[in-house]
Design a protein around this motif. Sequence first.
Motif, PDB file in Angstrom:
ATOM      1  N   GLY A 385       0.780  -1.227   0.000  1.00 22.35           N
ATOM      2  CA  GLY A 385       0.000   0.000   0.000  1.00 22.35           C
ATOM      3  C   GLY A 385       0.810   1.274   0.000  1.00 22.35           C
ATOM      4  O   GLY A 385       0.332   2.315  -0.458  1.00 22.35           O
ATOM      5  N   ASN A 386       2.055   1.238   0.514  1.00 20.44           N
ATOM      6  CA  ASN A 386       2.864   2.453   0.576  1.00 20.44           C
ATOM      7  C   ASN A 386       3.692   2.679  -0.686  1.00 20.44           C
ATOM      8  O   ASN A 386       4.371   3.698  -0.795  1.00 20.44           O
ATOM      9  CB  ASN A 386       3.785   2.413   1.798  1.00 20.44           C
ATOM     10  CG  ASN A 386       4.808   1.295   1.723  1.00 20.44           C
ATOM     11  OD1 ASN A 386       4.555   0.248   1.124  1.00 20.44           O
ATOM     12  ND2 ASN A 386       5.962   1.498   2.324  1.00 20.44           N
ATOM     13  N   GLU A 387       3.635   1.764  -1.629  1.00 16.28           N
ATOM     14  CA  GLU A 387       4.356   1.946  -2.892  1.00 16.28           C
ATOM     15  C   GLU A 387       3.363   2.516  -3.893  1.00 16.28           C
ATOM     16  O   GLU A 387       2.771   1.808  -4.704  1.00 16.28           O
ATOM     17  CB  GLU A 387       4.956   0.616  -3.336  1.00 16.28           C
ATOM     18  CG  GLU A 387       6.031   0.131  -2.359  1.00 16.28           C
ATOM     19  CD  GLU A 387       6.513  -1.290  -2.616  1.00 16.28           C
ATOM     20  OE1 GLU A 387       6.131  -1.864  -3.654  1.00 16.28           O
ATOM     21  OE2 GLU A 387       7.256  -1.824  -1.771  1.00 16.28           O
ATOM     22  N   VAL A 388       3.219   3.829  -3.830  1.00 15.23           N
ATOM     23  CA  VAL A 388       2.069   4.482  -4.464  1.00 15.23           C
ATOM     24  C   VAL A 388       2.334   4.928  -5.894  1.00 15.23           C
ATOM     25  O   VAL A 388       1.391   5.293  -6.600  1.00 15.23           O
ATOM     26  CB  VAL A 388       1.616   5.692  -3.625  1.00 15.23           C
ATOM     27  CG1 VAL A 388       1.352   5.285  -2.188  1.00 15.23           C
ATOM     28  CG2 VAL A 388       2.645   6.805  -3.672  1.00 15.23           C
ATOM     29  N   LEU A 389       3.583   4.932  -6.332  1.00 13.48           N
ATOM     30  CA  LEU A 389       3.856   5.401  -7.686  1.00 13.48           C
ATOM     31  C   LEU A 389       3.164   4.519  -8.717  1.00 13.48           C
ATOM     32  O   LEU A 389       2.601   5.020  -9.698  1.00 13.48           O
ATOM     33  CB  LEU A 389       5.364   5.435  -7.946  1.00 13.48           C
ATOM     34  CG  LEU A 389       5.782   5.888  -9.354  1.00 13.48           C
ATOM     35  CD1 LEU A 389       5.183   7.232  -9.703  1.00 13.48           C
ATOM     36  CD2 LEU A 389       7.301   5.933  -9.471  1.00 13.48           C
ATOM     37  N   GLY A 390       3.173   3.202  -8.518  1.00 12.24           N
ATOM     38  CA  GLY A 390       2.490   2.314  -9.448  1.00 12.24           C
ATOM     39  C   GLY A 390       1.010   2.613  -9.524  1.00 12.24           C
ATOM     40  O   GLY A 390       0.403   2.582 -10.603  1.00 12.24           O
ATOM     41  N   ARG A 391       0.397   2.911  -8.394  1.00  6.62           N
ATOM     42  CA  ARG A 391      -1.026   3.261  -8.349  1.00  6.62           C
ATOM     43  C   ARG A 391      -1.301   4.487  -9.218  1.00  6.62           C
ATOM     44  O   ARG A 391      -2.233   4.490 -10.034  1.00  6.62           O
ATOM     45  CB  ARG A 391      -1.408   3.536  -6.890  1.00  6.62           C
ATOM     46  CG  ARG A 391      -2.800   4.110  -6.665  1.00  6.62           C
ATOM     47  CD  ARG A 391      -2.900   4.613  -5.228  1.00  6.62           C
ATOM     48  NE  ARG A 391      -4.169   5.215  -4.898  1.00  6.62           N
ATOM     49  CZ  ARG A 391      -5.095   4.641  -4.138  1.00  6.62           C
ATOM     50  NH1 ARG A 391      -4.897   3.444  -3.661  1.00  6.62           N
ATOM     51  NH2 ARG A 391      -6.224   5.277  -3.855  1.00  6.62           N
ATOM     52  N   GLU A 392      -0.487   5.528  -9.053  1.00  6.16           N
ATOM     53  CA  GLU A 392      -0.707   6.742  -9.833  1.00  6.16           C
ATOM     54  C   GLU A 392      -0.395   6.530 -11.311  1.00  6.16           C
ATOM     55  O   GLU A 392      -1.049   7.110 -12.177  1.00  6.16           O
ATOM     56  CB  GLU A 392       0.130   7.890  -9.258  1.00  6.16           C
ATOM     57  CG  GLU A 392      -0.250   8.288  -7.838  1.00  6.16           C
ATOM     58  CD  GLU A 392      -1.733   8.605  -7.691  1.00  6.16           C
ATOM     59  OE1 GLU A 392      -2.339   9.141  -8.643  1.00  6.16           O
ATOM     60  OE2 GLU A 392      -2.299   8.304  -6.624  1.00  6.16           O
ATOM     61  N   LEU A 393       0.601   5.704 -11.608  1.00  4.12           N
ATOM     62  CA  LEU A 393       0.894   5.410 -13.013  1.00  4.12           C
ATOM     63  C   LEU A 393      -0.284   4.712 -13.686  1.00  4.12           C
ATOM     64  O   LEU A 393      -0.578   4.946 -14.860  1.00  4.12           O
ATOM     65  CB  LEU A 393       2.154   4.546 -13.118  1.00  4.12           C
ATOM     66  CG  LEU A 393       3.490   5.236 -12.816  1.00  4.12           C
ATOM     67  CD1 LEU A 393       4.630   4.230 -12.856  1.00  4.12           C
ATOM     68  CD2 LEU A 393       3.744   6.375 -13.798  1.00  4.12           C
ATOM     69  N   ASN A 520       3.118  -6.570 -12.221  1.00  2.00           N
ATOM     70  CA  ASN A 520       2.724  -5.956 -10.961  1.00  2.00           C
ATOM     71  C   ASN A 520       3.734  -4.872 -10.625  1.00  2.00           C
ATOM     72  O   ASN A 520       4.931  -5.115 -10.552  1.00  2.00           O
ATOM     73  CB  ASN A 520       2.579  -6.989  -9.843  1.00  2.00           C
ATOM     74  CG  ASN A 520       3.819  -7.804  -9.601  1.00  2.00           C
ATOM     75  OD1 ASN A 520       4.692  -7.443  -8.816  1.00  2.00           O
ATOM     76  ND2 ASN A 520       3.938  -8.942 -10.283  1.00  2.00           N
ATOM     77  N   LEU A 521       3.227  -3.655 -10.466  1.00  2.42           N
ATOM     78  CA  LEU A 521       4.091  -2.496 -10.254  1.00  2.42           C
ATOM     79  C   LEU A 521       4.385  -2.319  -8.778  1.00  2.42           C
ATOM     80  O   LEU A 521       3.478  -2.278  -7.950  1.00  2.42           O
ATOM     81  CB  LEU A 521       3.425  -1.233 -10.812  1.00  2.42           C
ATOM     82  CG  LEU A 521       2.997  -1.275 -12.281  1.00  2.42           C
ATOM     83  CD1 LEU A 521       2.545   0.099 -12.744  1.00  2.42           C
ATOM     84  CD2 LEU A 521       4.102  -1.801 -13.177  1.00  2.42           C
ATOM     85  N   GLN A 522       5.673  -2.208  -8.471  1.00  3.80           N
ATOM     86  CA  GLN A 522       6.114  -2.022  -7.095  1.00  3.80           C
ATOM     87  C   GLN A 522       7.062  -0.836  -7.037  1.00  3.80           C
ATOM     88  O   GLN A 522       7.312  -0.168  -8.045  1.00  3.80           O
ATOM     89  CB  GLN A 522       6.772  -3.306  -6.579  1.00  3.80           C
ATOM     90  CG  GLN A 522       5.842  -4.522  -6.631  1.00  3.80           C
ATOM     91  CD  GLN A 522       6.417  -5.738  -5.951  1.00  3.80           C
ATOM     92  OE1 GLN A 522       6.949  -5.671  -4.856  1.00  3.80           O
ATOM     93  NE2 GLN A 522       6.312  -6.886  -6.614  1.00  3.80           N
ATOM     94  N   GLY A 523       7.593  -0.537  -5.852  1.00  5.75           N
ATOM     95  CA  GLY A 523       8.448   0.628  -5.692  1.00  5.75           C
ATOM     96  C   GLY A 523       9.640   0.344  -4.812  1.00  5.75           C
ATOM     97  O   GLY A 523       9.781  -0.724  -4.231  1.00  5.75           O
ATOM     98  N   GLY A 524      10.511   1.339  -4.682  1.00 10.24           N
ATOM     99  CA  GLY A 524      11.699   1.220  -3.855  1.00 10.24           C
ATOM    100  C   GLY A 524      12.939   0.800  -4.609  1.00 10.24           C
ATOM    101  O   GLY A 524      14.030   0.761  -4.043  1.00 10.24           O
ATOM    102  N   GLU A 525      12.819   0.490  -5.890  1.00  9.06           N
ATOM    103  CA  GLU A 525      13.955   0.106  -6.737  1.00  9.06           C
ATOM    104  C   GLU A 525      13.645   0.477  -8.182  1.00  9.06           C
ATOM    105  O   GLU A 525      12.525   0.868  -8.515  1.00  9.06           O
ATOM    106  CB  GLU A 525      14.245  -1.392  -6.643  1.00  9.06           C
ATOM    107  CG  GLU A 525      15.326  -1.762  -5.635  1.00  9.06           C
ATOM    108  CD  GLU A 525      16.696  -1.190  -5.967  1.00  9.06           C
ATOM    109  OE1 GLU A 525      16.853  -0.629  -7.076  1.00  9.06           O
ATOM    110  OE2 GLU A 525      17.593  -1.291  -5.130  1.00  9.06           O
TER     111      GLU A 525
END
Length: 761
Positions: A385-393, A520-525
Amino acid sequence: MVRARGAWASPLVVVLWILSLTFIGEGAQGRTLEDQDYYIQEILNRGHYYAFPEPEEETATEEPREEMEERGRPEEKRQPPKFKPAKKELKPKKTKKEKLMLETPPGKNGNKKSEKNRSHDKVSNGDNESQIVSEDVRESCPPLGLETLKITDFQLHASTVKRYGLGAHRGRLNIQAGINENDFYDGAWCAGRNDLHQWIEVDARRLTKFTGVITQGRNSLWLSDWVTSYKVMVSNDSHTWITVKNGSGDVIFEGNSEKEIPVLNELPVPVVARYIRINPRSWFDNGSICLRLEILGCPLPDPNNYYHRRNEMTTTDDLDFKHHNYKEMRQLMKIVNEMCPNITRIYNIGKSHQGLKLYAVEISDNPGEHEVGEPEFRYIAGAHGNEVLGRELMLLLMQFLCQEYRAGNTRIVRLIEDTRIHLLPSANPDGYEKAYEVGSELGGWSLGRWTHDGIDINNNFPDLNTLLWEAEDRRNFARKVPNHYIPIPEWFLSENATVAVETRAIIAWMEKIPFVLGGNLQGGELVVAYPYDMVRSLWKTQEQTPTPDDHVFRWLAYSYASTHRLMTDARRRVCHTEDFQKEDGTVNGASWHTVAGSLNDFSYLHTNCFELSIYVGCDKYPHESDLPEEWENNRESLIVFMEQVHRGIKGIVRDTHGKGIPNAIISVEGVNHDIRTANDGDYWRLLNPGEYVVTARAEGFTSSTKNCAVGYDMGATRCDFTISKTNLARIKEIMEKFGKQPISLPVRRLKLRARQRRQRR
């Protein structure tokens, strides 16, 4: 005579030398350091990093406000950029807001006249004069970009360092240390000594209005290090420093009380300068001076600044660049649906633990139905839930596809007409709401990552890898466990199993729709990870573990990474500890870190869908002002990856009456992984270019084999099959149609004739 000429020439040389120095000085004034190469700046200024006075030795006197003539105040005409923060973007740690008085040496201009909202303080710096501007008007500014790497390692400096891996370049908000915390990749800047003379400094490379500082402690599994209080100092030349004051005394900002939760302190009054320095005043008793930080500031307009222009990123897409909470996300989906009702459909795949619906948007020329011969594609975002860039993309992508389809963009029109696209922006809305409450900079590395009941969705799927590998090791693979469509274990289906309701909803969605490709879009890398995600060898945490379709997965990963603006850039700095450039921005998941029960592995072993994890940015929750640039970084990659669903072979498996056969098995010689046809008998098999021997078979039918060639051009090769029923299947069909009793005699006769033929042979 010679002596006389020499006596006359010597003064002339001196005069010419003085004139040349004068011209050089005038030229230097017309060209600021920002216009020079940064490495030259570093050489010219290198000495000052070792020659600063200690913080306690700085002296300054108070100067009244001054009024500048209109022609001498370009800053008045060039207003700083206005950034509209998201709701609850930053929650500051409360400080007493008093008028900030910067103590400075007397300036040359003696005119005194107060202004309503601005004070201009001139700081004498030898022969040069620099200006520091303090503003009483409160304005929120975005991060400078320590976490997003916009601030380079060359812009970070420190008084001392414990070792290279704890240098100033590691003092970035949310930076993560390696498991072993080695000499290169540790989790903070740590001073070489624990005393009051230590500092870490950021060079913004241009005049910037600084408004706040965010700090964290050291990321470490073994040690506890953080700063509990600090001073803030600013400078325009990195020689003369001014301590931020509140009234007549230096402001001592309250720091951290543990190592992971970020703490924001706003400056009492915004300050304009080029450099900002953090001077720790106290730290955890049993630890060392270590911190990670982010600086909030608005760069002032400067069209002559080469470094700013070089890194500027603008977009021409008219999209809604903001962070959307659950209600706003739902409203945006509705707007897109109303703009493009003929190609979009909103539906939900289930509910979260807190009862929020998991909304998805379908984009297709015939939304709501599976079309024979049209592949199904999906993007999932927000499992953490805190990896929000994928959500906005995802929200930006659905807007973009709608707009471009309406505008007649040939590429987008073809993609939508030939593909059924599904976008799930938020697989974990409960977790997102937690992260959204504190904003982009203050959530830390993990707040909102898990579901409401504390489950990591991305690793919550059944472990089918172990079932497959154990069967292969026992050599009874063909008899008990197939190489695809491996069934879900019974224990996982029980109500008492530790399975999130969101996970169950995603599994049901995957089983309902015959997806071919997904991300599946994730974040932090910044990397694309492909399966397997779980190592095969026992007691190992990292090991290259390829699937039978490793070459296909490598291509799929590269198709995204190579079209991303930064993933394959060899010059870019690593996000945390891993350098993925050796494989061009891609990595086998198990060789990175092993994960049992990942979405990627489950999708590959339980369905037809090839799934990859796409890590879209170093910053899990980028500031709202960074969204346009992140969109530009990922836009082409998002489209190219979707287009890969049309790579390989496709076709329909029919019976002799022309009816499609569901669940027919498609096997490719040399690849120990099969797929199955959908309910209408159509299939899609992702393959790289080449010649393949393909076999179609189904229970009760004879098999059929063909040679199928895959070309290099985009578009799958058509490879249809017609297979007939076996004699036994025909008999069974007749028996079911007419009943047992009337056909018992013909069946006995058929068996008798078959026995006689075998005897004659």
